[in-house]
Design a protein around this motif. Sequence first.
Motif, PDB file in Angstrom:
ATOM      1  N   GLN A 298       0.701  -1.283   0.096  1.00 41.11           N
ATOM      2  CA  GLN A 298      -0.140  -0.254  -0.050  1.00 41.11           C
ATOM      3  C   GLN A 298       0.728   1.214  -0.059  1.00 41.11           C
ATOM      4  N   GLY A 299       0.460   2.268  -0.555  1.00 36.03           N
ATOM      5  CA  GLY A 299       1.070   3.612  -0.594  1.00 36.03           C
ATOM      6  C   GLY A 299      -0.004   4.796  -0.858  1.00 36.03           C
ATOM      7  N   ASN A 300       0.738   5.908  -0.558  1.00 33.18           N
ATOM      8  CA  ASN A 300      -0.042   7.142  -0.789  1.00 33.18           C
ATOM      9  C   ASN A 300       0.752   8.470  -0.659  1.00 33.18           C
ATOM     10  N   ASN A 301       0.395   9.509  -1.015  1.00 37.80           N
ATOM     11  CA  ASN A 301       1.290  10.763  -1.041  1.00 37.80           C
ATOM     12  C   ASN A 301       0.633  12.070  -0.506  1.00 37.80           C
ATOM     13  N   ASP A 302      -0.418  11.488   0.319  1.00 38.46           N
ATOM     14  CA  ASP A 302      -0.731  12.593   1.133  1.00 38.46           C
ATOM     15  C   ASP A 302      -1.207  12.265   2.509  1.00 38.46           C
ATOM     16  N   GLN A 303      -0.138  11.626   3.233  1.00 39.06           N
ATOM     17  CA  GLN A 303      -0.177  11.322   4.816  1.00 39.06           C
ATOM     18  C   GLN A 303      -1.539  10.740   4.891  1.00 39.06           C
ATOM     19  N   GLY A 304      -2.053   9.723   4.031  1.00 37.11           N
ATOM     20  CA  GLY A 304      -3.186   8.811   4.382  1.00 37.11           C
ATOM     21  C   GLY A 304      -4.741   9.317   3.949  1.00 37.11           C
ATOM     22  N   LYS A 305      -4.789  10.247   3.343  1.00 35.13           N
ATOM     23  CA  LYS A 305      -6.052  10.873   3.010  1.00 35.13           C
ATOM     24  C   LYS A 305      -6.517  10.003   2.055  1.00 35.13           C
ATOM     25  N   THR A 306      -5.720   9.327   1.360  1.00 35.60           N
ATOM     26  CA  THR A 306      -6.002   8.431   0.144  1.00 35.60           C
ATOM     27  C   THR A 306      -5.086   7.321   0.250  1.00 35.60           C
ATOM     28  N   TRP A 307      -5.628   5.864  -0.083  1.00 42.44           N
ATOM     29  CA  TRP A 307      -4.611   4.803  -0.164  1.00 42.44           C
ATOM     30  C   TRP A 307      -4.864   4.228  -1.391  1.00 42.44           C
ATOM     31  N   PHE A 308      -3.764   3.808  -2.146  1.00 42.41           N
ATOM     32  CA  PHE A 308      -3.539   2.572  -3.353  1.00 42.41           C
ATOM     33  C   PHE A 308      -2.901   1.613  -2.935  1.00 42.41           C
ATOM     34  N   ILE A 309      -3.100   0.582  -3.729  1.00 45.74           N
ATOM     35  CA  ILE A 309      -2.229  -0.629  -3.868  1.00 45.74           C
ATOM     36  C   ILE A 309      -1.628  -0.819  -5.104  1.00 45.74           C
ATOM     37  N   SER A 310      -0.129  -1.252  -4.940  1.00 41.74           N
ATOM     38  CA  SER A 310       0.475  -1.387  -6.260  1.00 41.74           C
ATOM     39  C   SER A 310       0.964  -2.929  -6.075  1.00 41.74           C
ATOM     40  N   LYS A 311       1.936  -3.248  -7.032  1.00 41.90           N
ATOM     41  CA  LYS A 311       2.727  -4.480  -6.820  1.00 41.90           C
ATOM     42  C   LYS A 311       4.218  -4.293  -7.643  1.00 41.90           C
ATOM     43  N   MET A 312       5.211  -5.203  -7.084  1.00 40.64           N
ATOM     44  CA  MET A 312       6.323  -5.216  -8.093  1.00 40.64           C
ATOM     45  C   MET A 312       6.888  -6.680  -8.109  1.00 40.64           C
ATOM     46  N   GLU A 313       7.259  -7.155  -9.283  1.00 36.48           N
ATOM     47  CA  GLU A 313       7.649  -8.651  -9.290  1.00 36.48           C
ATOM     48  C   GLU A 313       9.095  -8.662  -8.711  1.00 36.48           C
ATOM     49  N   ILE A 314       9.317  -9.756  -8.195  1.00 35.51           N
ATOM     50  CA  ILE A 314      10.354 -10.266  -7.210  1.00 35.51           C
ATOM     51  C   ILE A 314      11.121 -11.420  -7.785  1.00 35.51           C
ATOM     52  N   GLY A 315      12.576 -11.262  -7.882  1.00 39.34           N
ATOM     53  CA  GLY A 315      13.073 -12.445  -8.286  1.00 39.34           C
ATOM     54  C   GLY A 315      13.920 -12.867  -7.034  1.00 39.34           C
ATOM     55  N   TRP A 316      14.454 -14.262  -7.128  1.00 44.49           N
ATOM     56  CA  TRP A 316      15.124 -14.866  -5.974  1.00 44.49           C
ATOM     57  C   TRP A 316      16.601 -15.132  -6.509  1.00 44.49           C
ATOM     58  N   ASN A 317      17.757 -15.279  -5.817  1.00 43.07           N
ATOM     59  CA  ASN A 317      18.961 -15.803  -5.611  1.00 43.07           C
ATOM     60  C   ASN A 317      19.321 -16.281  -4.334  1.00 43.07           C
ATOM     61  N   GLU A 318      20.633 -16.868  -4.303  1.00 44.27           N
ATOM     62  CA  GLU A 318      21.235 -17.342  -3.209  1.00 44.27           C
ATOM     63  C   GLU A 318      21.149 -16.328  -1.895  1.00 44.27           C
ATOM     64  N   SER A 319      21.028 -15.005  -2.208  1.00 49.66           N
ATOM     65  CA  SER A 319      21.111 -13.943  -1.192  1.00 49.66           C
ATOM     66  C   SER A 319      19.630 -13.638  -0.665  1.00 49.66           C
ATOM     67  N   GLY A 320      18.715 -14.162  -1.486  1.00 52.86           N
ATOM     68  CA  GLY A 320      17.387 -13.786  -1.098  1.00 52.86           C
ATOM     69  C   GLY A 320      16.519 -13.416  -2.157  1.00 52.86           C
ATOM     70  N   PRO A 321      15.435 -12.335  -2.053  1.00 57.59           N
ATOM     71  CA  PRO A 321      14.704 -11.692  -2.938  1.00 57.59           C
ATOM     72  C   PRO A 321      15.545 -10.338  -3.342  1.00 57.59           C
ATOM     73  N   TYR A 322      14.881 -10.123  -4.765  1.00 56.52           N
ATOM     74  CA  TYR A 322      15.577  -8.814  -5.217  1.00 56.52           C
ATOM     75  C   TYR A 322      14.300  -8.204  -6.157  1.00 56.52           C
ATOM     76  N   PHE A 323      14.420  -7.011  -6.697  1.00 56.75           N
ATOM     77  CA  PHE A 323      13.517  -6.624  -7.575  1.00 56.75           C
ATOM     78  C   PHE A 323      13.765  -6.751  -8.908  1.00 56.75           C
ATOM     79  N   LYS A 324      12.816  -7.318  -9.935  1.00 52.42           N
ATOM     80  CA  LYS A 324      13.011  -7.560 -11.091  1.00 52.42           C
ATOM     81  C   LYS A 324      12.979  -6.470 -12.084  1.00 52.42           C
TER      82      LYS A 324
END
Length: 324
Positions: A298-324
């Motif tokens: 979740q995120g917003n840019n008005d200190q919580g007057k509105t709220w949006f939901i978004s997503k990002m794809e995650i990849g994996w390697n031996e160190s753990g997760p990373y953003f693809k």
Amino acid sequence: MKYRIVVTAIILLNSLALIAQPEMYYGDISRLGKPFSKDPHVIRYQGRYLMYTSAPPSKTGDDAMQGWGIGIAESSDLIHWKKIADVPPSGELESKGICAPCALLVNDTVHLFYQTYGNWRNDAICHAWSTDGIHFTRNETNPIFHPMGEWTSGRAIDAEVYLFNNQYYLYFATRDPDMRIQMMGVVVSPLNGGFKRESWTQKCDNAILSPEFPWEGLCTEGASIIQKGEWLYMFYAGAYNNRPQQVGVARSSDGLKWEKLSNKPFLTNGDPGTWNSSESGHPHIFEDDDGRTYLFFQGNNDQGKTWFISKMEIGWNESGPYFK
């Protein structure tokens, strides 16, 4: 000349705002007349994706709902979402509201774990189940869990239930006895426990994850779990809403003892002027049928007057997760 400069500046700012808007950008407007969706949890069910979110009390009127509820949206592509239903509060226990859903698919049944809202230190975890993902039957033993011990206030919120080592692990957020510091704990249940209150056994007498780094402030909450190889990975929120809340990662080999992967957030809030400049919080890690994983938040840019939901794809390697 000055007028042209001002107009040009406005056009450029609007263009930058459009560029900053992510591909997925969902906010339910049905209850407040403005975008407001928090605490996402996604499953793939009966040929579609369902996303369960916290939905605020609607405006007064004939269709007004009492307290917070749980919104349900559907999608065919994980990008475009449409609101299709609500799970309203039910009965005296939920009279002030419910929120922070976790949806667990067991065979053909959706099990929904959520918290009561507005009862301060008395808020607790509840459970309901559904065979269509929309209409839910409450667990007759609700609330199914609240923590015990001198380390906790007794409050339980932000349920995350995950199958591991032939048991169900329920992760929750609670506060210290002074109701100041938010931290996390865990309980387990056998597979045949029916998620009833008596099936859960508390596995900690202190917090399994608590704030320690400056960016976490006084709060760690909103656990979301995924297994990769021998490790469980927990995506969690650090700091209270808009302070700013950001996302960290911890890992565990047994589901009980956790180590944070970094003293820095994995996902930060956005730069000034972007859609999530106030926070990037309350994560949910979702693994699709093809093995691809996505981090919803979740995120917003008005200190919580509105709220949006978004997503990002995650990849994996031996160190753990990373953003693809």
